[in-house]
Design a protein around this motif. Structure first.
Motif, PDB file in Angstrom:
ATOM      1  N   PHE A  47     -71.755-112.340  -2.066  1.00 39.00           N
ATOM      2  CA  PHE A  47     -70.705-112.569  -3.171  1.00 39.00           C
ATOM      3  C   PHE A  47     -70.794-111.514  -4.360  1.00 39.00           C
ATOM      4  CE2 PHE A  47     -69.791-114.387  -7.307  1.00 39.00           C
ATOM      5  CZ  PHE A  47     -68.338-114.928  -6.975  1.00 39.00           C
ATOM      6  N   GLN A  48     -72.140-111.239  -4.926  1.00 40.44           N
ATOM      7  CA  GLN A  48     -72.218-110.506  -6.002  1.00 40.44           C
ATOM      8  C   GLN A  48     -71.764-109.104  -5.826  1.00 40.44           C
ATOM      9  OE1 GLN A  48     -76.304-109.449  -6.817  1.00 40.44           O
ATOM     10  NE2 GLN A  48     -75.791-108.740  -9.044  1.00 40.44           N
ATOM     11  N   GLY A  49     -72.181-108.711  -4.486  1.00 38.81           N
ATOM     12  CA  GLY A  49     -71.677-107.189  -4.036  1.00 38.81           C
ATOM     13  C   GLY A  49     -70.212-107.001  -4.169  1.00 38.81           C
ATOM     14  N   ALA A  50     -69.459-108.112  -3.517  1.00 37.30           N
ATOM     15  CA  ALA A  50     -68.108-108.068  -3.136  1.00 37.30           C
ATOM     16  C   ALA A  50     -67.366-108.170  -4.519  1.00 37.30           C
ATOM     17  CB  ALA A  50     -67.568-109.187  -2.304  1.00 37.30           C
ATOM     18  N   TRP A  51     -67.879-109.162  -5.314  1.00 37.97           N
ATOM     19  CA  TRP A  51     -67.010-109.336  -6.766  1.00 37.97           C
ATOM     20  C   TRP A  51     -67.347-108.084  -7.727  1.00 37.97           C
ATOM     21  CZ3 TRP A  51     -64.172-113.226  -8.100  1.00 37.97           C
ATOM     22  CH2 TRP A  51     -64.009-113.446  -9.151  1.00 37.97           C
TER      23      TRP A  51
END
Lengths: 431, 368, 483
Positions: free
Chosen positions: C407-411
């Motif tokens: 999630f962090q990577g995508a966001w």
């Protein structure tokens, strides 16, 4: 869950198998079948790609209110697709993916690059270019082929803050000013307070060039080479950077602004050298500023210097509906269309016939600014904002020299010598 | 044998989606980049084989050489400072005190927000009339008072330590209890002195350091060591954002070190610094390779900050190898130079791999 | 921890009793703890400070003001009350304000008039103005100027006084003027009522019902972006602008909203594909023995070291041509400028199935004893079925870490979306959208909007971090346990 996994795996396997089959197809096959179908039904869809920002409102209204109806009778439907953000990057993407529209904007500064893709249709024999301002047609002529019809244009002018001149008790700049008288006037402005400057000048060829032209310098000789060691160029550099060194002028970045229009809106500078695009900005950002507009000052050559900024409509070679596209292009640049755009105060028309338009003589500050910008195209040495094959990299050495001279890191001669060798390398590489 | 082949089939089934994606978007992509790097492809022509021309052209290009220099300086400096910084903070946080978890979360904040968010905030703080220059101005204004305070602390601490030693206690120069006392006393002293008007704030003009629109370099020579100021600005920002991540990795490694090691060292009269070098550093040695490698890979690929700073800084001051590649692939106004971009990308990859392998060998041999 | 050592050495040399010793050492321990906590707090200020300070500054009309203090009018309760009251009077909405037919907005402004200056009645106008020059400034809107009526300006109060200007004492008087802006007759509801009050040269603006947004023309004009802002419209002015002002030129929808939605979809898609496939791959690498295993594992490691700049060139072309033309089966020619392109392709290790997540899962499955798994196996099912029913549910802690990190990577993903998404604006993800903000509003020095957008975009990640902290930290240490 299980089924989903199996299905996805299957899809991916198909991808893998298909890989070698399609791997060779790097180059796009053109002619989208969908648009061929619509063409045969006599109902043609012509797409236009252009800038985001203010343009969609202008063009959409132009399409709806002025030219749309006539074209619809001929079975041509129009749609405008704004490419927002970095227009050039987006256009190259679309051209390379084969998704570019039938008609698209060609900015003058990037025209050589866009045309080099081979995706722009030469208009010789398709469109009559005689009613358009000659210098604008020239800017889009390469090797005798005309690739675009200018939709409108802009030049530079001096926009001045009346309050500041009043406070300093100095006469407003006017069309009789030359470099020296202008410098004297704005020199007094810098004295009226902390952080007040006479003029805002960026370390940018896009503004400085107009001064170099006024000194009689030309960006390219017949062989396509650039000479920055020309004494005329040096005179202009001395004048331009000297004002910054003396504290009469300020770089917009020193006021925390990205351009001189922004600096002008802070009411800390007496003059901004900008085109008519500053008007819309001032309307929004500094609606209470009292400003006037006059011509660029006369340089040591006895003439004014100016840039021609323009954008043209060009036609995609891959367009399946070439004939219709030509019709649309003619309608977009028709007198009727340009009159409309002018009256909305949106842009300055590219047709010679509109020079005497009463709209330009209304006397409001905005109309006055438009008139000055329009007439600027015919006064003195005016060159297109264009850099040959090198593209926008061409002016980097100049900008960088200006910046180092303005901050005092290098003296003029050293900086220019270095810029000259860099620019020669760039030109060499492009050849 | 049959079992073995059944297992292979099962494994491939499990791995299939991953292998397909890896195949197309990594293996195929790498092969193609290598091939492109030997051609003059520009997206609109039929690629022509040009041999090593792109590679030789790279080293004649001023922007590439700048990018190379910037990337190397950036990588070395940022990796060094952030590794050391993270290790020091981790070893302090490793103290067995209550409530440190709360701090751990707070420190991690800069690492969770996106690089865009942090870069925008820093860009705002780096404005000429921004927070950094304001804080510098304040520091200069308060300089007399700060100096008086430090002077007081030094004197009082010396007196107290000597007194304690006279009384027969083994007080060290940085004895914490005495330090607290002398800080409090000198704070009171400074307050009195400034109330009496003996020192006052200095009148200084606002600091007007140009962080962004400048081509100044520090140090100004030699050329290969000169760091453009905007690049330093990005370095500061990057160190700020990556320290927390690496700190967590170190912290995880330090958790496994028994407290008894430190106690034993204390019994032998080891100082805090000795303990740091003889216990903490060897303890994290296994992850040190990882942290340095991650740091180098990350810094050599620095791209986001350059793209976001954009026209706020002169491009040649901050251009990095990664941005150079992107810029040649999408030059905006000109035809893309896919060949040159690929050559630069391959160079970047080989350079990164070489450095990672080198540092692995060095770290291994150093400690053993 | 040093106690024992310290005690021993003291006892060996001094005349003090052991109680005194203990107390002496204890004092040191307390002081040391105090110092450590102080250092911790100082470091916390350094790490969280910039975020907090920019969050507070984003409330200001102009976050670039100098000196950058925290004396923000938007934080005065008196302005909150005034803004809410004016909002209610103007648009019947104390939260968001507005200007509706029948509105009557009384307003007062106070100037200091030095003795030698003659003050005339200030001139009040409602200008035809809209905020911002940036994205979506072309939308047709209704202007308050066309409907508002300003009552004649009256002098309300006058009080002699003296103030100091540049250290000099200047005598003069405070004069308060009052006027009312009303909306007579019928008409559309309007978002905002900008007002400009122009006074004589030489007078000094002191205060008004609502603090002026800015002072222009060398002190002569007090300008208000909105006379009836309402509480949110005033305090979170820039935040409201982020949503309201930046609009898609083609659909008129809020850009920031679209970007958030796109980022959300992108993150969810990546989480799902990674949870499904990266775990499978990690399991295979951890549990099966087969030829080529080492090779694949080395490839996983290798792919994390190769910069995304190497692979994006080919990946861009693959996405541009619709994955070797496959997408034409669905009537799509190119996946450029589409969220699918961002999800499927990927620079470096692909976004869909990340090598780093495969690695985390492999490490995790290796840490589970094989017997645990075998004991729970159900006979007579396929390997895949057993995997989904038994093994997958056991991996919950690692799945949490994978989810959160993905999630962090995508966001926060920047490079690949930047390559794929160029136009139109509403297809972008948040980080790329923020870059447009920076390009559009940064040039105009409009940092209020940029900072607010940045802060808003960071909020989801920060919330998720605090809720799922455990998984975050585990994820990082999973990655760290590689030798």
């Amino acid at each position: 869950m299980k089924k989903l996994v199996k299905m996805l795996t299957a899809v991916l396997l198909v991808t893998l198998i298909a890989l070698p089959l399609f791997a060779g197809g790097k180059q796009e096959k053109q002619t989208a079948p969908a648009s061929v179908e619509t063409a045969s039904k006599k109902e043609v869809q012509i797409r236009i790609m252009g800038y985001g920002g203010q343009d969609p409102a202008v063009v959409v209204r132009l399409l709806d209110e002025v030219i749309g109806e006539g074209l619809e009778k001929e079975g041509i439907k129009l749609s405008y697709e704004p490419l927002e953000g970095d227009y050039n990057a987006a256009l190259f993407n679309a051209l390379s993916a084969g998704t570019a529209a039938d008609i698209f904007y060609i900015p003058v500064e990037t025209a050589p690059g866009i045309i080099a893709t081979g995706k722009v249709l030469p208009l010789n024999g398709l469109v009559d270019t005689s009613p358009f301002i000659d210098s604008l047609v020239e800017a889009y002529t390469f090797n005798g082929k005309i690739y675009g019809i200018a939709k409108d244009f802009n030049t530079l002018a001096l926009h001045y803050n009346k309050d500041l001149f009043d406070k300093a008790g100095v006469a407003y700049p006017d069309e009789n000013d030359n470099w020296d008288t202008l410098r004297e006037k704005i020199g007094k402005l810098a004295g009226i307070g902390d952080n007040i400057y006479g003029i805002s000048l960026p370390a940018d060829y896009a503004r400085f060039g107009a001064f170099a032209f006024a000194a009689g310098w030309k960006p390219f000789d017949e062989k396509g080479n650039t000479n920055l060691l020309d004494p005329k160029f040096k005179t202009a550099v001395e004048y331009y950077t000297g004002m910054v060194r003396e504290g009469i002028a300020v770089q917009p970045s020193d006021l925390g602004q990205g351009w001189t229009g922004g600096a002008f809106a802070t009411e800390q500078v007496g003059i901004a050298v900008e085109g008519a695009w500053i008007l819309g900005f001032l309307r929004n950002e500094a609606p209470n500023i009292q400003y006037g507009t006059t011509f660029m000052p006369v340089g040591p050559s006895g003439e004014r210097g100016n840039f021609l900024y323009t954008v043209a409509y060009g036609i995609n070679t891959d367009s399946p509906n070439r004939e219709a596209a030509v019709k649309v292009l003619e309608a977009l640049t028709s007198e009727e269309a340009q009159q409309f755009v002018l009256e909305q105060g949106l842009a300055i028309p590219s047709r010679k016939a509109l020079v005497d338009n009463p709209f330009l003589k209304k006397g409001t500050p905005e109309a006055e600014a438009n008139r000055v910008v329009f007439e600027g195209s015919r006064m003195g040495f005016v060159y297109g904002y264009q850099f040959g094959k090198v593209g926008t990299d061409w002016f980097r050495p100049i900008n960088s020299a200006l910046a180092t001279i303005m901050t005092g890191e290098k003296d003029i001669d050293t900086a220019l010598k270095q810029a000259q060798s860099e620019i020669e390398a760039l030109i060499e590489r492009a050849k | 044998m049959k079992v073995k082949s059944r297992e292979t089939i099962a494994a491939l089934m499990f791995l299939a989606p991953f292998l397909i994606i890896l195949g197309i978007f990594f293996v195929y992509a790498c092969v193609r980049a290598v091939i492109f790097s030997f051609t003059d492809y520009n997206l609109f022509n039929t690629p022509r084989w040009v041999g090593l021309a792109n590679y030789t052209a790279l080293f004649r290009e001023a922007n590439f050489l700048r990018a190379l220099r910037n990337s190397i300086l950036y990588s070395i400096i940022v990796t060094t400072i952030q590794t050391i910084g993270a290790l020091i903070i981790a070893s302090i946080l490793n103290a067995k005190l209550k409530g440190l978890n709360l701090f751990r979360s707070a420190y991690y904040m800069p690492s969770i927000a996106s690089s865009v968010v942090i870069t925008l905030i820093f860009l705002w703080m780096y404005q000429r009339r921004g927070l950094f220059n304001y804080l510098a101005t304040q520091l200069l204004r308060y300089a007399p008072i700060i100096l008086i305070f430090l002077g007081f602390t030094l004197v009082i601490q010396t007196v107290l330590v000597l007194y304690e030693r006279l009384r027969g206690f083994p007080a060290k120069w940085f004895d914490p209890a005495l330090l607290v006392t002398s800080i409090l006393l000198s704070a009171a002293g400074t307050f009195v002195v400034s109330i009496l008007g003996l020192v006052s704030l200095r009148e200084v003009p606002p600091v007007d350091f140009i962080w962004l629109q400048t081509k100044q370099q520090i140090p100004s020579r030699p050329e290969f060591l000169a760091m453009p100021i905007p690049l330093i600005a990005i370095m500061i920002q990057n160190i700020f954002t990556t320290i927390p991540t690496f700190m967590l990795i170190f912290l995880a490694a330090l958790k496994d070190v028994p407290i008894s090691y430190y106690e034993a060292a204390s019994l032998d009269g080891a100082t805090a610094i000795q303990k740091f070098f003889h216990i903490t550093v060897p303890a994290v040695q296994p992850v040190l390779f990882l942290v340095v490698a991650l740091g180098m890979i990350g810094t050599l690929q620095m791209f986001d900050q350059v793209a976001i700073f954009g026209n706020a800084v002169p491009l040649e001051s901050v251009i990095t190898l990664a941005y150079f590649v992107y810029n040649r692939m999408f030059p905006g106004a000109q035809l893309p130079e896919v060949g040159l971009a690929s050559a630069a990308a391959i160079f970047l990859a080989l350079f990164t791999l070489t450095l990672v392998v080198l540092q692995r060998t060095i770290i291994k041999s150093e400690v053993k | 921890m040093d106690d024992a050592a310290a005690l021993q050495s003291i006892q060996a040399t001094t005349r003090y009793t052991s109680e005194e010793m203990r107390a002496w050492v204890a004092r040191r321990r307390w002081a040391l703890a105090g110092i450590i906590y102080t250092i911790m707090i100082a470091a916390a200020i350094v790490f969280v400070g910039p975020l907090l300070f920019s969050a507070l500054s984003s409330l200001k009309t102009n976050p670039l003001e100098y000196p950058p203090g925290l004396n923000i009018p938007q934080l005065y309760p008196s302005n909150w009350i005034a803004a809410a009251r004016l909002g209610r009077l103007g648009g019947g909405n104390p939260l968001l304000g507005g200007f509706k037919p029948g509105a009557r907005i009384p307003f007062r402004i106070t100037y200091f008039v030095p003795e030698d200056v003659s003050a005339e009645l200030p001139e009040v106008i409602v200008p035809r103005r809209r905020p911002g020059a940036g994205l979506g400034a072309v939308m047709k809107i209704d202007y308050a100027a066309d409907y508002a009526h300003v009552s004649p300006v009256m002098e309300a109060e006058r009080a002699p006084s003296a103030i100091s200007i540049d250290g000099e004492r200047v005598r003069g008087e405070y004069i308060t003027y009052s006027f009312t802006v009303s909306y007579p007759g019928e008409g559309p509801p309007i978002d905002r009522v900008p007002v400009d009050i122009t006074s004589s040269p030489g007078v000094i603006y002191v205060s008004s019902t609502l603090t002026a947004s800015r002072i222009e023309r060398l002190g002569r004009v007090a300008s208000y972006d909105n006379l009836a802002p309402g509480f949110f419209g005033y305090v979170f002015r820039n935040y409201v602008r982020v949503f309201k002002e930046a609009r898609s030129v083609s659909t008129g929808k809020s850009l920031f909203f679209s970007w958030t939605l796109n980022s959300g979809l992108y993150a969810i898609a990546r989480i799902i594909t990674n949870l499904l496939f990266a775990t499978m791959a990690g399991y295979a690498l951890a549990r099966f023995n087969f030829r080529g295993k080492t090779f694949i594992f080395m490839l996983v490691l290798f792919s994390q070291m190769v910069p995304g700049q190497v692979t994006f060139i080919s990946n861009y072309l693959v996405i541009r041509d619709g994955i070797f033309g496959l997408t034409r089966l669905f009537g799509v020619r190119s996946l450029l400028n589409s969220l699918w392109g961002v999800i499927i392709g990927g620079a470096g290790s692909s976004a869909m199935i990340e090598a780093s997540k495969v690695f985390i899962m492999k490490q995790f499955f290796e840490s589970i004893p094989r017997e645990v798994e075998e004991a729970a196996m159900i006979d007579g099912t396929t390997q895949l079925q057993r995997y989904w029913r038994v093994v997958f549910p056991m991996a919950r802690p690692a799945l949490g870490a994978v989810t959160i990190l993905t999630f962090q990577g995508a966001w926060n993903d920047f490079f690949w979306p930047l390559v794929v998404l160029t136009s139109p604006e509403d297809i972008k993800t948040l980080p790329i959208g923020l870059l447009s903000f920076r390009q559009t509003y940064g040039a105009a020095g409009d940092w209020g909007l940029i900072l607010s957008g940045a802060i808003l975009s960071a909020i989801p990640v920060i919330i998720i971090f605090f809720v799922f902290q455990k998984y975050f930290l585990e994820g990082v240490s999973f990655g760290g346990s590689k030798k």
